[in-house]
Every structure is written in structure tokens, then in C-alpha cells.
Design an enzyme around this catalytic site. Sequence first.
Site, PDB file in Angstrom:
ATOM      1  N   ASP A  70       0.735  -1.179  -0.012  1.00 34.56           N
ATOM      2  CA  ASP A  70       0.023   0.045   0.101  1.00 34.56           C
ATOM      3  C   ASP A  70       0.755   1.203  -0.009  1.00 34.56           C
ATOM      4  OD1 ASP A  70       0.940  -0.486   2.539  1.00 34.56           O
ATOM      5  OD2 ASP A  70      -1.057  -0.359   3.535  1.00 34.56           O
TER       6      ASP A  70
ATOM      7  N   LYS B   4       5.217   1.599  15.432  1.00 33.88           N
ATOM      8  CA  LYS B   4       4.350   2.266  16.328  1.00 33.88           C
ATOM      9  C   LYS B   4       4.554   2.956  17.868  1.00 33.88           C
ATOM     10  CE  LYS B   4       1.808   1.017  12.851  1.00 33.88           C
ATOM     11  NZ  LYS B   4       1.521  -0.483  12.228  1.00 33.88           N
TER      12      LYS B   4
ATOM     13  N   ASP C  46       1.353   6.420   1.936  1.00 34.32           N
ATOM     14  CA  ASP C  46       0.715   5.088   2.163  1.00 34.32           C
ATOM     15  C   ASP C  46      -0.810   5.553   1.607  1.00 34.32           C
ATOM     16  OD1 ASP C  46      -1.040   3.102   3.238  1.00 34.32           O
ATOM     17  OD2 ASP C  46       0.522   3.022   5.078  1.00 34.32           O
TER      18      ASP C  46
HETATM   19  N1  GDD Z   1       1.110 -11.784   3.094  1.00 31.29           N
HETATM   20  C1  GDD Z   1       0.784 -11.033   4.088  1.00 31.29           C
HETATM   21  N2  GDD Z   1       0.214 -11.658   5.413  1.00 31.29           N
HETATM   22  N3  GDD Z   1       0.774  -9.849   4.110  1.00 31.29           N
HETATM   23  C2  GDD Z   1       0.480  -8.809   5.162  1.00 31.29           C
HETATM   24  C3  GDD Z   1      -0.183  -9.578   6.457  1.00 31.29           C
HETATM   25  C4  GDD Z   1      -0.197 -11.130   6.268  1.00 31.29           C
HETATM   26  O1  GDD Z   1      -0.411 -11.643   7.280  1.00 31.29           O
HETATM   27  N4  GDD Z   1      -0.345  -8.593   7.402  1.00 31.29           N
HETATM   28  C5  GDD Z   1      -0.107  -7.427   6.764  1.00 31.29           C
HETATM   29  N5  GDD Z   1       0.208  -7.473   5.522  1.00 31.29           N
HETATM   30  C6  GDD Z   1       0.629  -6.655   4.564  1.00 31.29           C
HETATM   31  C7  GDD Z   1       0.023  -5.611   4.174  1.00 31.29           C
HETATM   32  O2  GDD Z   1      -1.116  -5.905   3.179  1.00 31.29           O
HETATM   33  C8  GDD Z   1       0.521  -4.516   4.017  1.00 31.29           C
HETATM   34  O3  GDD Z   1       1.069  -4.533   2.375  1.00 31.29           O
HETATM   35  C9  GDD Z   1       1.928  -4.771   4.642  1.00 31.29           C
HETATM   36  O4  GDD Z   1       2.048  -6.000   5.063  1.00 31.29           O
HETATM   37  C10 GDD Z   1       2.185  -4.053   6.097  1.00 31.29           C
HETATM   38  O5  GDD Z   1       0.951  -4.100   6.602  1.00 31.29           O
HETATM   39  P1  GDD Z   1       0.065  -2.825   7.170  1.00 31.29           P
HETATM   40  O6  GDD Z   1      -1.259  -3.562   8.061  1.00 31.29           O
HETATM   41  O7  GDD Z   1      -0.315  -1.801   5.915  1.00 31.29           O
HETATM   42  O8  GDD Z   1       1.038  -2.063   8.051  1.00 31.29           O
HETATM   43  P2  GDD Z   1       0.998  -0.468   8.674  1.00 31.29           P
HETATM   44  O9  GDD Z   1       0.650   0.418   7.267  1.00 31.29           O
HETATM   45  O10 GDD Z   1       0.164  -0.516   9.840  1.00 31.29           O
HETATM   46  O11 GDD Z   1       2.596  -0.256   9.121  1.00 31.29           O
HETATM   47  C11 GDD Z   1       3.658  -0.776   8.180  1.00 31.29           C
HETATM   48  O12 GDD Z   1       3.795   0.065   6.805  1.00 31.29           O
HETATM   49  C12 GDD Z   1       4.209   1.397   7.259  1.00 31.29           C
HETATM   50  C13 GDD Z   1       4.401   2.197   6.168  1.00 31.29           C
HETATM   51  O13 GDD Z   1       3.212   2.334   5.380  1.00 31.29           O
HETATM   52  C14 GDD Z   1       4.863  -0.993   8.729  1.00 31.29           C
HETATM   53  O14 GDD Z   1       5.854  -1.493   8.027  1.00 31.29           O
HETATM   54  C15 GDD Z   1       5.370   0.166   9.362  1.00 31.29           C
HETATM   55  O15 GDD Z   1       6.686   0.343  10.081  1.00 31.29           O
HETATM   56  C16 GDD Z   1       5.517   1.417   8.095  1.00 31.29           C
HETATM   57  O16 GDD Z   1       6.034   2.413   8.641  1.00 31.29           O
HETATM   58 MG    MG Z   2      -0.109   0.406   5.551  1.00 29.40          MG
END
Ligand code: GDD
Ligand code: MG
Length: 358
Positions: free
Chosen positions: A109, A160, A216
Site C-alpha cells: 500500500d 508504532k 501510504d
Molecule cells: N501476506 C501477508 N500476510 N501480508 C500481510 C499480512 C499477512 O498476514 N499482514 C499485513 N500484510 C501486508 C499488508 O497488506 C501491507 O502491504 C503490509 O503487510 C504492511 O501491513 P499494514 O497493515 O499496511 O501495516 P501498517 O501500514 O500499519 O505499517 C507498516 O507500513 C508502514 C508504512 O506504511 C509497517 O511496515 C510500518 O513500519 C511502516 O512505517
Molecule cells: Mg499500511
Amino acid sequence: MKGLILVGGFGTRLRPLTLSKPKPLVEFCNKAMVLHQIEALAAVGVSEVVLAVNYQPHIIEEFLAKESDKLGIKITTSLEDEPMGTAGPLKVAEKHLNDGEPFFVLNSDVTCDFPFQAMIDFHKKTGAEGTLLVTKVDDPTKFGVVLYDDAGKIDQFVEKPQEFVGDRINAGIYLLSPGVFDRIELRPTSIEKEVFPVMAKESKLFCMELPGFWADVGNPTDFRSGTTLKLASVRDAAPDTLASGESFEGNVLVAPDAVIGKGCRIGPDVVVGPGCVVGDGVRLVRTTLLAGARVGSCAYVSDSIIGWASKVGEWARLSNGCVLGEDVTIKSEVYATGATVLPHKSVSADILSPKIVI
Ligand code: GDD
Ligand code: MG
């Protein structure tokens, strides 16, 4: 070289769009989100991309089969029986990914200008086991915060944080050496909480500051602000691909086969998708029309996302973050502010304050 894109999750924050297709296939600036990433990976010589999926694999596979031929890149899916988090999927896909070379890992994303070649050069230069891209944000609490020295060596990685640690955050784009596989167990696990903090402690994790924009785009508000940033970047890199002429203001992207009526004012920061039809005298501001959407004459739409094949009637007025799912009808002259409308619904009464129409 290979790459893995983390495509898990149900995309709930991008509903109602994700009720019609998986988040990575939702078009951002007229291209499926995941395609922006795959094209950029292909451009630096990545030969195989693994999509780590735990939801709707067939839809994604079918869509990407066509793209894979066009791009000359192998695209495979790695399906998890249960959600494996952000590190577990690397272990699940190890046999596809591990060819002894460093590999890219991307959250699905996030978008930016993807400086992959610079990452490869930096990774070689530092001899890091992991290289992350970092960017500056106003509210770091929703992200992974990174503290690092002048050489880019990360001292601390805090996912976080509840209290202020810093404002440089993990942009969700990594280049990792195969040694990382030894750090991950085959179970649901978080790369941000269980892997990166340990690598940082061992001085094996480095970062590069991201030049240019980053977004994002996993929820409608960020999708809209990300569109503004992306279009500004297109203005710098390929201005000829943006619309020009007296109907357009600022950065506007219009699919070649979209039809735009007479006397419109469109822009700034508008995307008109393929097959869209915009009537005469329409005003569009900071809005995305997804494929096949139709906007009737003299309608006004600002700060909104109009889903696939939806219809906005003549003289209707939509503003303040409306998100219409697929095949929604907004009747003529209806006024709606902040409305989220589920697919296939018809709205004939005004919506005077933000609400979800189910
Ligand atoms: N295959 C798979 N399986 N993918 C997963 C799973 C899972 O169980 N859980 C989450 N993902 C994927 C999501 O689709 C996304 O592409 C990515 O892993 C990160 O998950 P998010 O749920 O979007 O995390 P976030 O936005 O809260 O935080 C992450 O992204 C930030 C930047 O946008 C972290 O990486 C943070 O450290 C980072 O700053
Ligand atoms: Mg995200």
C-alpha cells in the site's frame, strides 16, 4: 534479482472499493497499485516477483497473468493458510526468493518514485544485511520510527511508538540479504517488531532517505492526498502525459478513451479513468473517477472517489471525502457530503453530514 510484495490483509480501510476488488488491484492514478511497484521492480532487472497473499489469490493471479507477459517478468503467488504477518511470508516464500542474492520486499500500500537502483548501490556500498527507505512524516505514531546516524546505520527501530521518538519513518520498502531468512521462524511474525529491532542492535540495518514523495494509500484520505503527490511527481517526470487545454487546471490525468464534455473545469489533482464519461459544464476537483464512471452535466464533485461504473446525476454536488463503491447511482440534483456508499446502491435523498449508505 527477486522481489516480494506483501499483499495480505482485507483492505478494510479502503472499503467500499475493496468490496469489489483486492486492494492491490484498485487503480491509483489509472494503474493497479501493485502494478506501479511491479513495473518499477522490472525496470531495475528484477526477474521474478512473489506476491505474498492470504486473500482472493485467484483474482490477483488472473489479473497479473496478463501483465506478466507484457512486462516480461515472472509473477508468482505464495498463499498463506493463515495470516503470517509481515515476516512470516518471507519464510513461506523462501524457496522462491532465495537465490543467494539480495531481494526486495515491499508493503503493497505504499507508493513513491521507487529509487530501487540507488538502494542496490547503497546496499552494496554499506555491506548491510538490510536496507530500508525512510521518509519524514508529521504524525509518526502510525508508523515504524527509525533512528540512524549520518552513514545511515540504524540504531533503533520502534514500530508504532506511543511516545515521540523521531519523525523519520519506515517507508515499507526494503532490500534484504539472504541472511535474513535465518532470523525468521515459520510462524506468524512481524518484521517490524521481531526482526528489524534485532538487526539494528547488531548494526546490520541501514537506511536511505527517500528523495521525493511518499504515500501510504491504504485509506481514502491518504489515497486522495497520495494522488496529489503522485500527479505532482508525474508533472516533473512526464508532463506530456497530463491533460492540457482550457478545461484543465493544475495536474489532471485523463485516460485516452475517456470522454469529456464542453465547458468543464477539471482540476487540480483529478484522475479520470478509462471509459469514463464526463458531461458538459462539470466541475471536478481533487477527485478520482475509476473506470467507467459517468458524471452528468453541471455536476460538481470535489475531494471524492467515484467507483467503477458509478453514475453521478446532472447538477448533483458531492464533496468532502465522498467514496462511492462500484455501480452506485447518485440521482440528479442530490447533494452529498462525506458519504461512503456501498456498491450497487442508489442515492436519491441529500446526505447533509458524513455517513455510510448500506
Ligand atoms: N501476506 C501477508 N500476510 N501480508 C500481510 C499480512 C499477512 O498476514 N499482514 C499485513 N500484510 C501486508 C499488508 O497488506 C501491507 O502491504 C503490509 O503487510 C504492511 O501491513 P499494514 O497493515 O499496511 O501495516 P501498517 O501500514 O500499519 O505499517 C507498516 O507500513 C508502514 C508504512 O506504511 C509497517 O511496515 C510500518 O513500519 C511502516 O512505517
Ligand atoms: Mg499500511
